[in-house]
Design a protein around this motif. Structure first.
Motif, PDB file in Angstrom:
ATOM      1  N   GLU B 186     -72.973   5.428 -25.634  1.00  0.00           N
ATOM      2  CA  GLU B 186     -73.548   5.382 -24.317  1.00  0.00           C
ATOM      3  C   GLU B 186     -74.605   4.429 -23.707  1.00  0.00           C
ATOM      4  O   GLU B 186     -75.572   5.002 -23.436  1.00  0.00           O
ATOM      5  CB  GLU B 186     -73.880   7.238 -24.155  1.00  0.00           C
ATOM      6  N   THR B 189     -75.458   5.356 -19.922  1.00  0.00           N
ATOM      7  CA  THR B 189     -75.679   6.659 -19.411  1.00  0.00           C
ATOM      8  C   THR B 189     -77.017   7.042 -18.729  1.00  0.00           C
ATOM      9  O   THR B 189     -77.088   7.485 -17.842  1.00  0.00           O
ATOM     10  CB  THR B 189     -75.306   7.601 -20.565  1.00  0.00           C
ATOM     11  N   GLN B 196     -75.657  -0.290 -14.789  1.00  0.00           N
ATOM     12  CA  GLN B 196     -74.613  -0.002 -15.524  1.00  0.00           C
ATOM     13  C   GLN B 196     -73.531  -1.051 -15.607  1.00  0.00           C
ATOM     14  O   GLN B 196     -72.902  -1.594 -16.588  1.00  0.00           O
ATOM     15  CB  GLN B 196     -73.921   1.254 -15.253  1.00  0.00           C
ATOM     16  N   THR B 218     -68.657   6.514 -24.829  1.00  0.00           N
ATOM     17  CA  THR B 218     -68.917   7.173 -23.459  1.00  0.00           C
ATOM     18  C   THR B 218     -68.147   8.603 -23.142  1.00  0.00           C
ATOM     19  O   THR B 218     -67.178   9.080 -23.901  1.00  0.00           O
ATOM     20  CB  THR B 218     -68.380   5.886 -22.389  1.00  0.00           C
ATOM     21  N   HIS B 219     -68.562   8.991 -22.020  1.00  0.00           N
ATOM     22  CA  HIS B 219     -67.866  10.358 -21.596  1.00  0.00           C
ATOM     23  C   HIS B 219     -67.533   9.871 -20.416  1.00  0.00           C
ATOM     24  O   HIS B 219     -66.873  10.831 -19.370  1.00  0.00           O
ATOM     25  CB  HIS B 219     -68.872  11.686 -21.657  1.00  0.00           C
ATOM     26  N   ASP B 220     -67.571   8.738 -19.793  1.00  0.00           N
ATOM     27  CA  ASP B 220     -67.083   8.415 -18.399  1.00  0.00           C
ATOM     28  C   ASP B 220     -65.747   7.655 -18.430  1.00  0.00           C
ATOM     29  O   ASP B 220     -65.724   6.433 -18.991  1.00  0.00           O
ATOM     30  CB  ASP B 220     -68.346   7.490 -18.096  1.00  0.00           C
ATOM     31  N   MET B 264     -61.835  13.559 -13.656  1.00  0.00           N
ATOM     32  CA  MET B 264     -62.424  12.263 -13.072  1.00  0.00           C
ATOM     33  C   MET B 264     -62.471  11.841 -11.777  1.00  0.00           C
ATOM     34  O   MET B 264     -61.550  12.024 -11.226  1.00  0.00           O
ATOM     35  CB  MET B 264     -61.401  11.503 -13.997  1.00  0.00           C
TER      36      MET B 264
END
Ligand SMILES: Nc1ncnc2c1ncn2[C@@H]1O[C@H](COP(=O)(O)OP(=O)(O)O)[C@@H](O)[C@H]1O
Ligand code: SF4
Ligand SMILES: [Mg+2]
Lengths: 310, 343
Positions: B186, B189, B196, B218-220, B264
């Protein structure tokens, strides 16, 4: 760094002035005439002294005379010991107290850092448990008790050995200094050990130590270059107060071990209401402590770059 | 020897990690496998707490042990397992063959050490360079990650850097020894959106230059779509779907991946429909479910899902999903048909 240093020195001067003023006010608030209750004061001395210190003049004027004396580095003449200058008392006896104090502080700081790091490394294992038990003991037992017991133990050891391993009291050689400075520094060392331990443990789990591991650095390097320097910061922060505590503790230890330091004079002066000696030694001790605190602050700034710019 | 380009440089197989806690044993990572090829980016994506960090940190030997424990599995770096032995050919592979950067750059650097020295350190340790040479090289690497005025910056302490610059410095530190693999947990984040984008661009540029493999956590999903070649979707300590970025985005085969995609934010949803977060919470990893970890939340759950662990099925070549729907006996049809099995 230079402006930071100058700023700290200026603050220190203001602090010393404050201490001097507070001492002056306190002395004048104490009931009684400094010259009335003396043993061997004759008319001549009384008049000379009154003239010299302006005791017959208003307080504000006395204050100016007092500050002027300090600025010239002259603390005047003892009220109880005729013709003995306070400056001489300080010059003869302070080095003894300072040596004792500095040894005690060094012992406390190095011992605290060493044992603190050790307990953190051996967390929850035998060395940690043993040291932390002793730490609690050392914190809770007052220093005059430790002093008395260490003297008794020393006598027994010397008797058992049949020769004098270390002297039980007195002053002069390095051998005389070992036990008193350890007794004097013990409580502070215990306190610093505890502080160092928790600071080490906190740093062990910090992000930048994780980074150091992820860089594949050898454990010894991580410990010395990353962990120790950061863990020592809280210990350095409290060194100022620690020095103050050791200085006051020194009065007791000097008495128990019959050490000819300034602390003994100070205690005697208070008992005999020897105003000039009290004021002189207080201001001197104050100035000494303030300069030690400044040294500690500069040391802190040297270790922690963040402080330097603020 | 010429290595085929498809041979993974890092190959993790069946990794299991658990933690002793006061409440019992947490099975944080339950049989995770993934691999990454040279010059490619593998994104590991999943909700917070699903075991992404623990997976990579245990490989790097960064999980505290105890309470942590690696119970099974291997991570082969060029064929050599590094899970139990970080020293390969007398050299620590970390910071050397495999670099890592973290989520919070503000706390990831030593506050009392000059940034340049922190970079130089890895070169001294792994390359045997002198302090001077290492520092000079550190300045070059700082310039390489687009730190302006690198010479002066190298002499500064971390507090003088902004968050984005610190993360660049972290990247410089991680790539100074030109590792074959960079793990980025991450990395963006904690930073704002423009920074970013710059950082992702920087990583892509570095990858093109030196051909390193990147494992990006990542959680994106937006980040995944931007930079990933391959994707591993993680849920409750397992990788539930893996494949190329096209496989996972256009032919998603696991209900959890579909749920993530629905949640998303995209240009259309942010304007009108809004997000559709997945309802419910991941299972308690103190007592991991016997069957599919997603069964509690899955709109397609069937009777078999609760008690029985689904197999890893190759739905397309190189595209795997761990879901009963892809079993040969599973019903084929609409959502309604699947839901019928739930009763
Ligand atoms: N030191 C630890 N002790 C106990 N449990 C831990 C520890 N580190 C991580 N865990 C557990 O492992 C699980 C996965 O955590 P993590 O890998 O950090 O998730 P994420 O996917 O957000 O990176 C979490 O449920 C967390 O509670
Ligand atoms: S195995 Fe069952 S519960 Fe799990 S994702 Fe597939 S359909 Fe849903
Ligand atoms: Mg994480």
């Amino acid at each position: 760094m230079l402006t930071y240093t100058l700023k700290r020195i200026l603050q220190g001067i203001v602090t010393v002035w404050f201490i001097a003023t507070a001492t002056f006010v306190a002395m004048h608030a104490v009931p009684g005439d400094p010259l009335a209750n003396q043993r061997a004061t004759n008319e001549q001395i009384q008049r000379n002294l009154e003239q010299r210190y302006g005791l017959d003049r208003p307080v504000s004027e006395q204050y100016v005379v007092f500050l002027g004396g300090i600025l010239r580095g002259d603390f005047g003449i003892s009220f109880t010991q005729e013709n003995r200058r306070v400056n001489d008392i300080i010059r003869e006896n302070f080095p003894v107290s300072a040596t004792l104090g500095i040894l005690a502080v060094a012992f406390a700081a190095l011992g605290g850092i060493l044992f603190g790091a050790l307990t953190a490394l051996f967390r929850d294992r035998l060395p940690d448990l043993v040291i932390m038990f002793l730490v609690i003991l050392a914190i809770s037992v007052p220093s005059f008790v430790v002093a008395a017991f260490s003297q008794l133990a020393l006598v027994d050891i010397n008797v058992y050995l049949g020769f004098s391993l270390l002297p039980v009291a007195g002053w002069g050689t390095l051998r005389h200094m070992i036990v008193p400075s350890m007794v004097l520094g013990l409580g502070t060392m215990a306190y610093l050990t505890r502080l160092m331990r928790s600071s080490m443990l906190e740093i062990t789990s910090s992000d930048f130590i994780r980074t150091a591991r992820a860089k594949g650095l050898p454990p010894a390097r991580i410990f010395l270059k990353h962990q120790l320097r950061n863990a020592v910061l809280p210990v350095v922060t409290v060194l100022g107060p620690a020095i103050a505590a050791i200085t006051t503790g020194g009065f007791v230890v000097e008495l128990v071990f019959a050490i000819p330091g300034l602390g003994r004079y100070f205690v005697e002066a208070v008992q005999q209401l020897d105003y000039t000696v009290i004021m002189g030694t207080t201001v001197f001790y104050g100035a000494f402590l303030v300069s030690m605190v400044i040294v500690v602050d500069l040391l802190y700034g040297w270790i922690d770059p963040r402080v330097r710019v603020e | 020897m010429i290595v085929a380009n498809d041979a993974p440089v890092l190959d993790v197989s069946d990794l299991c990690v658990e933690f002793d806690t006061h409440g019992g044993v947490v099975q944080a990572v339950r049989g995770v496998s993934f691999s990454v090829r040279p010059g490619k980016t593998l994104a590991i994506v999943g909700e917070s707490g699903c075991g992404k960090s623990v997976s990579v940190q245990s490989i790097m030997g960064l999980t505290p042990m105890p309470p942590g424990r690696i119970t099974r599995g291997a991570a082969r770096l060029d064929g050599v397992d590094i899970v139990r032995q970080k020293i390969v050919n007398g050299e620590d592979v970390r910071g050397n063959r495999i670099g890592m950067i973290f989520q919070d750059p503000m706390s990831a650097l030593n506050p009392t050490m000059r940034v340049g020295d922190q970079i130089a350190e890895t070169l001294q340790v792994h390359r045997g360079m002198s302090k001077r040479d290492a520092f000079a090289r550190a300045v070059e690497v700082l310039a390489l990650v687009n730190i302006p005025d690198a010479d002066a910056r190298a002499r500064q302490f971390p507090f003088a850097f902004s968050g984005g610059m610190l993360q660049r410095a972290m990247i410089a530190m991680a790539i100074a020894c030109e590792p074959a693999v960079l793990i980025a947990d991450e990395p963006t984040t904690a930073l704002d959106v423009t920074i970013q984008a710059q950082l992702l661009e920087l990583l892509e540029g570095l990858q093109r230059k030196n051909g390193m493999a990147i494992v990006l956590i990542t959680h994106d999903l937006g980040v995944v779509a931007r930079v990933a070649d391959d994707v591993a979707v993680m849920y409750a300590g397992e990788i539930v779907e893996s494949g190329t970025v096209d496989d996972v985005f256009y032919r998603a085969a696991h209900p959890y991946t579909l749920g993530l995609k629905a949640a998303m934010p995209s240009r259309e949803t942010s304007k009108s429909v809004g997000l559709m977060p997945i309802e419910g919470a991941p299972p308690d990893l103190f007592r991991p479910p016997a069957g599919c970890g997603y069964a509690e939340r899955c709109p397609h759950a069937m009777l078999v899902c609760g008690p029985h662990r689904p197999q890893r099925v190759e739905v397309d070549p190189g595209h795997h999903a761990m879901c009963w729907l892809h079993h040969e006996d599973a019903p084929r049809g609409t959502d309604a048909v699947y839901r019928g099995g739930r009763a």
